[in-house]
Design a protein around this motif. Sequence first.
Motif, PDB file in Angstrom:
ATOM      1  N   LEU A 151      55.623  45.758  50.089  1.00  0.00           N
ATOM      2  CA  LEU A 151      54.237  45.954  50.488  1.00  0.00           C
ATOM      3  C   LEU A 151      53.802  44.713  51.248  1.00  0.00           C
ATOM      4  O   LEU A 151      53.911  43.589  50.742  1.00  0.00           O
ATOM      5  CB  LEU A 151      53.337  46.172  49.274  1.00  0.00           C
ATOM      6  CG  LEU A 151      51.855  46.381  49.590  1.00  0.00           C
ATOM      7  CD1 LEU A 151      51.634  47.691  50.342  1.00  0.00           C
ATOM      8  CD2 LEU A 151      51.013  46.343  48.310  1.00  0.00           C
ATOM      9  N   VAL A 152      53.318  44.904  52.466  1.00  0.00           N
ATOM     10  CA  VAL A 152      52.927  43.796  53.334  1.00  0.00           C
ATOM     11  C   VAL A 152      51.398  43.791  53.490  1.00  0.00           C
ATOM     12  O   VAL A 152      50.806  44.829  53.794  1.00  0.00           O
ATOM     13  CB  VAL A 152      53.599  43.927  54.721  1.00  0.00           C
ATOM     14  CG1 VAL A 152      53.142  42.802  55.648  1.00  0.00           C
ATOM     15  CG2 VAL A 152      55.118  43.915  54.578  1.00  0.00           C
ATOM     16  N   ASP A 164      44.220  36.720  43.363  1.00  0.00           N
ATOM     17  CA  ASP A 164      43.867  38.082  42.960  1.00  0.00           C
ATOM     18  C   ASP A 164      44.779  39.109  43.625  1.00  0.00           C
ATOM     19  O   ASP A 164      45.210  40.087  42.991  1.00  0.00           O
ATOM     20  CB  ASP A 164      42.407  38.372  43.330  1.00  0.00           C
ATOM     21  CG  ASP A 164      41.421  37.552  42.513  1.00  0.00           C
ATOM     22  OD1 ASP A 164      41.863  36.830  41.603  1.00  0.00           O
ATOM     23  OD2 ASP A 164      40.212  37.632  42.799  1.00  0.00           O
ATOM     24  N   THR A 165      45.069  38.902  44.905  1.00  0.00           N
ATOM     25  CA  THR A 165      45.972  39.822  45.607  1.00  0.00           C
ATOM     26  C   THR A 165      47.372  39.772  45.009  1.00  0.00           C
ATOM     27  O   THR A 165      48.019  40.807  44.806  1.00  0.00           O
ATOM     28  CB  THR A 165      46.031  39.470  47.105  1.00  0.00           C
ATOM     29  OG1 THR A 165      44.704  39.469  47.649  1.00  0.00           O
ATOM     30  CG2 THR A 165      46.873  40.471  47.870  1.00  0.00           C
ATOM     31  N   PHE A 169      49.657  42.780  43.172  1.00  0.00           N
ATOM     32  CA  PHE A 169      51.046  43.102  43.520  1.00  0.00           C
ATOM     33  C   PHE A 169      51.945  43.044  42.299  1.00  0.00           C
ATOM     34  O   PHE A 169      52.751  43.952  42.049  1.00  0.00           O
ATOM     35  CB  PHE A 169      51.561  42.148  44.593  1.00  0.00           C
ATOM     36  CG  PHE A 169      53.062  42.053  44.629  1.00  0.00           C
ATOM     37  CD1 PHE A 169      53.828  43.095  45.121  1.00  0.00           C
ATOM     38  CD2 PHE A 169      53.712  40.930  44.118  1.00  0.00           C
ATOM     39  CE1 PHE A 169      55.214  43.031  45.123  1.00  0.00           C
ATOM     40  CE2 PHE A 169      55.095  40.851  44.120  1.00  0.00           C
ATOM     41  CZ  PHE A 169      55.849  41.904  44.624  1.00  0.00           C
ATOM     42  N   LEU A 170      51.832  41.976  41.511  1.00  0.00           N
ATOM     43  CA  LEU A 170      52.711  41.817  40.362  1.00  0.00           C
ATOM     44  C   LEU A 170      52.486  42.917  39.325  1.00  0.00           C
ATOM     45  O   LEU A 170      53.437  43.400  38.695  1.00  0.00           O
ATOM     46  CB  LEU A 170      52.516  40.437  39.738  1.00  0.00           C
ATOM     47  CG  LEU A 170      53.021  39.259  40.583  1.00  0.00           C
ATOM     48  CD1 LEU A 170      52.610  37.933  39.963  1.00  0.00           C
ATOM     49  CD2 LEU A 170      54.535  39.319  40.752  1.00  0.00           C
ATOM     50  N   LEU A 181      56.720  41.542  48.041  1.00  0.00           N
ATOM     51  CA  LEU A 181      55.461  41.335  48.753  1.00  0.00           C
ATOM     52  C   LEU A 181      55.728  40.592  50.052  1.00  0.00           C
ATOM     53  O   LEU A 181      56.504  39.631  50.094  1.00  0.00           O
ATOM     54  CB  LEU A 181      54.483  40.518  47.900  1.00  0.00           C
ATOM     55  CG  LEU A 181      53.102  40.260  48.515  1.00  0.00           C
ATOM     56  CD1 LEU A 181      52.308  41.558  48.637  1.00  0.00           C
ATOM     57  CD2 LEU A 181      52.326  39.237  47.692  1.00  0.00           C
ATOM     58  N   GLY A 182      55.092  41.038  51.120  1.00  0.00           N
ATOM     59  CA  GLY A 182      55.146  40.343  52.399  1.00  0.00           C
ATOM     60  C   GLY A 182      53.741  40.156  52.939  1.00  0.00           C
ATOM     61  O   GLY A 182      52.765  40.688  52.406  1.00  0.00           O
ATOM     62  N   VAL A 183      53.635  39.387  54.018  1.00  0.00           N
ATOM     63  CA  VAL A 183      52.348  39.171  54.673  1.00  0.00           C
ATOM     64  C   VAL A 183      52.541  39.309  56.180  1.00  0.00           C
ATOM     65  O   VAL A 183      53.658  39.217  56.692  1.00  0.00           O
ATOM     66  CB  VAL A 183      51.738  37.795  54.330  1.00  0.00           C
ATOM     67  CG1 VAL A 183      51.357  37.713  52.862  1.00  0.00           C
ATOM     68  CG2 VAL A 183      52.705  36.659  54.695  1.00  0.00           C
TER      69      VAL A 183
END
Length: 345
Positions: A151-152, A164-165, A169-170, A181-183
């Motif tokens: 998920l990016v 919080d983000t 994800f976790l 997780l990506g950005v």
Amino acid sequence: MSVSRQYTPLDPASAPASPIVLGTMAWGAAPAPAPGEGPALLAPAGPEPAEAARERARGALRAGIDAGVDLLDTADIYGAGVSEETVGALLHELPYEERSALKVQTKCGIVLDEVDADGRPMVRYDSSPEYVRARLEGSLARLGELRVDTLVIHRPDVLTPVADTVRAFLDAREEGLVGKLGVSNLGVGRTLEFQRELAAQSADGTGLACVQVELGLHHRTLVESVILANHPGAAADADVADLGRVCAAEGIELQAWGSLGQGRFSSGDDGAAGVVGEVARELDTSREAVVLAWLLRLPWGVRPVIGSQDPGRIAACADAVAAAEAMDSAQWHRLWTAARGAPLP
């Protein structure tokens, strides 16, 4: 011609068959309009062209598989969800062996379905835990999957704390809904915030899977911020000058969206396109392979994201690694100089 450098991914032990990521932004959408006729890539196809649109995507997927691609890139907003629906439908058509070899990453964090007080469309960014969870669940439903590989976070939401983000994800990862997780479109500072927060909150010290930014011969900010340092021609970096080195040092995959430059180098004999053609002839390869090879020569383990649905162009990209192995420093600099449109200092 002597080989000056071989393309090396960040983790050779788990290297994919191809560094290329197949972008699916336009999958299921009507063909893009001619320049000046308005945007269409985020609009779904109408009922008449829907099957033709899916057939185009089916051809792109087959060409990608044949080229060794193992990662598909989509997003919740692409085609207002039609991209994810198309990706999911086509994946479910594949034999088990082919489907199991493919990973899917999707993105969330851009809100496009709201209007302001005057009824005008507006755009905002949202990485709040509630929004991330809702969009992830929506993506999984459209994909027809129980889990997505990555998920990016599509754009930075400075109003939501990174912690919080990351927690959202976790929590989703613990439930088996997502793997990594990506950005996307972040600078060094914000990227490292995510990296440090992930390490602090996760029991296994996990880190970011990827950072996705626009990068290519047409968009050279990361490259020129480094090479043209202390020169008036250096790009304004907006906190990205050191992103390539930081990603390599942290073990974060650097993905380059828009890597083919929207086809501007695929034909023509003038300017940068002409030089791309010259180098392609020298290396006995395709123009697409040359454009991607220029990125692969960078010491950051770049993975180009290509958005073409043309099977021929996708197949032409398959030779990028070999082209990178054969491309020498003089050819790399010729390409860069031509793309800049000015001599190097």
